[in-house]
Design a protein around this motif. Structure first.
Motif, short mmCIF file in Angstrom:
data_model
loop_
_atom_site.label_atom_id
_atom_site.label_comp_id
_atom_site.label_asym_id
_atom_site.label_seq_id
_atom_site.Cartn_x
_atom_site.Cartn_y
_atom_site.Cartn_z
N CYS A 123 38.09 27.59 47.30
CA CYS A 123 39.45 28.04 47.58
C CYS A 123 40.23 28.19 46.28
N THR A 124 40.11 27.21 45.41
CA THR A 124 40.78 27.26 44.11
C THR A 124 40.31 28.47 43.32
N ASN A 125 39.02 28.72 43.32
CA ASN A 125 38.46 29.86 42.61
C ASN A 125 38.99 31.18 43.19
N ASN A 126 39.07 31.27 44.52
CA ASN A 126 39.57 32.49 45.17
C ASN A 126 41.04 32.74 44.86
N ILE A 127 41.82 31.68 44.80
CA ILE A 127 43.25 31.81 44.48
C ILE A 127 43.41 32.40 43.08
N ARG A 128 42.63 31.90 42.16
CA ARG A 128 42.74 32.38 40.78
C ARG A 128 42.26 33.81 40.65
N GLU A 129 41.25 34.18 41.42
CA GLU A 129 40.79 35.57 41.42
C GLU A 129 41.87 36.48 42.00
N TYR A 130 42.54 36.01 43.03
CA TYR A 130 43.62 36.81 43.63
C TYR A 130 44.74 37.04 42.62
N MET A 131 45.07 36.03 41.86
CA MET A 131 46.13 36.14 40.87
C MET A 131 45.81 37.19 39.82
N VAL A 132 44.55 37.28 39.45
CA VAL A 132 44.13 38.25 38.44
C VAL A 132 43.99 39.65 39.05
N GLU A 133 43.23 39.74 40.15
CA GLU A 133 42.90 41.04 40.74
C GLU A 133 44.06 41.70 41.47
N LYS A 134 44.83 40.93 42.21
CA LYS A 134 45.89 41.49 43.04
C LYS A 134 47.27 41.46 42.40
N LEU A 135 47.52 40.47 41.56
CA LEU A 135 48.86 40.34 40.97
C LEU A 135 48.88 40.72 39.49
N GLY A 136 47.71 40.96 38.91
CA GLY A 136 47.65 41.41 37.53
C GLY A 136 48.03 40.37 36.51
#
Length: 298
Positions: free
Chosen positions: A37-50
């Motif tokens: 979950c932590t890994n997915n949150i960080r990926e979301y921050m990079v991929e979706k929020l730039g």
């Protein structure tokens, strides 16, 4: 009449509701869901929020520490996104197959003669998947989840005096923000004596005491007659401050704010045998002596 009242009071069980967190409480931390979950949150921050990936680790830690969840922190500092999309990205790829049916816990829960309610910051889809994998989907009377406390996407913090009290304050002209209007929380904490306060979040979640009180109000739960099971120390401490009896799950070390500490939720009967004796007739003493509860760890 006085003795009759005291007798009835002695017969009444100490608790009438058991309030359970979900993740890392009803199943162990080593399941791997929390790490993913932590890994997915960080990926979301990079991929979706730039967001710059070099700042992700520090930023996500600051947001979690100051707002309860990374999502709440992202919304506070100015990022806007669809909550369902966020949850789908973060929870949709979790290794739910790691969770196995837990007939032992199921039997324990069904044998407890109290209301049983789930209280989690997670979304309803995630809750349903977890309970289904554990075989506990029919063990709880109600579920208080993200959608319960956040029934719609709030783009701004409400001015309603009855609304939740959030962390920090609104943006000011002195708020350290970039050209994109995002509050720079890393810069904020890099200052020896920050001149501004943190912005508020529109997301309602634990460990906010106001969020816990709202959940209790929605579910019509009396905190003074409720036992709260949680794996988070700060959530336990917030629960204690609003009047809940508290159980920290995941360790036998009992921190301040916890009445009990369980290495595993499976130790519940060992540490809290009184829960199974609640429906038995108690012996009544009229000596005027009051028994003092001794905290238990298991």
């Amino acid at each position: 009449m006085e003795y009759e009242d005291r007798y009835r009071q002695c017969q009444r069980p100490k608790y009438d509701c058991l309030l359970f967190d979900l993740d890392d409480t009803l199943y162990p931390l080593n399941s791997g869901l929390a790490a993913m979950c932590t890994n997915n949150i960080r990926e979301y921050m990079v991929e979706k929020l730039g967001i710059d990936k070099n700042t992700i680790h520090h930023l996500s830690n600051l947001l979690y520490k100051n707002y309860g969840t990374t999502m709440a922190g992202l919304r506070a500092i100015g990022y806007d996104f669809d909550y369902d999309e966020y949850h789908s990205f973060v929870h949709g790829r979790l290794p739910y197959e790691n969770l196995k049916p837990d007939p032992v816990l199921r039997s324990l829960l069904l044998s407890l003669p109290f209301r049983k309610v789930i209280f989690t910051n997670a979304d309803s889809v995630h809750v349903a998947k977890v309970l289904n994998r554990l075989g506990l989907e029919d063990c709880f009377e109600a579920i208080i989840c993200f959608e319960t406390l956040n029934p719609f996407h709030k783009n701004v913090v409400s001015d309603d005096e009855d609304d939740i009290e959030f962390v920090g304050s609104m943006f000011t002209s002195e708020t350290p923000a970039g050209n994109n209007g995002i509050f720079n929380i890393i810069e904020h904490f890099s200052q020896p004596n920050p001149s501004t306060s943190l912005p508020k979040t529109p997301v309602v979640c634990k460990p906010s005491e106001a969020a816990i009180e709202r959940a209790l109000k929605i579910a019509k739960i009396n905190p003074h007659r409720t036992l709260f099971f949680e794996d988070s120390v700060r959530n336990v401490q917030s629960g204690k401050r609003v009047g809940l009896h508290t159980v920290l799950v995941g360790t036998s070390q009992r921190p301040k704010g916890a009445d009990y500490a369980l290495e595993s939720i499976h130790n519940i009967k060992e540490a809290l045998r009184e829960l199974w004796e609640a429906d038995k007739v108690s012996e009544v003493s009229y000596s005027g002596t009051v028994a003092v509860e001794t905290p238990v760890t298991a």
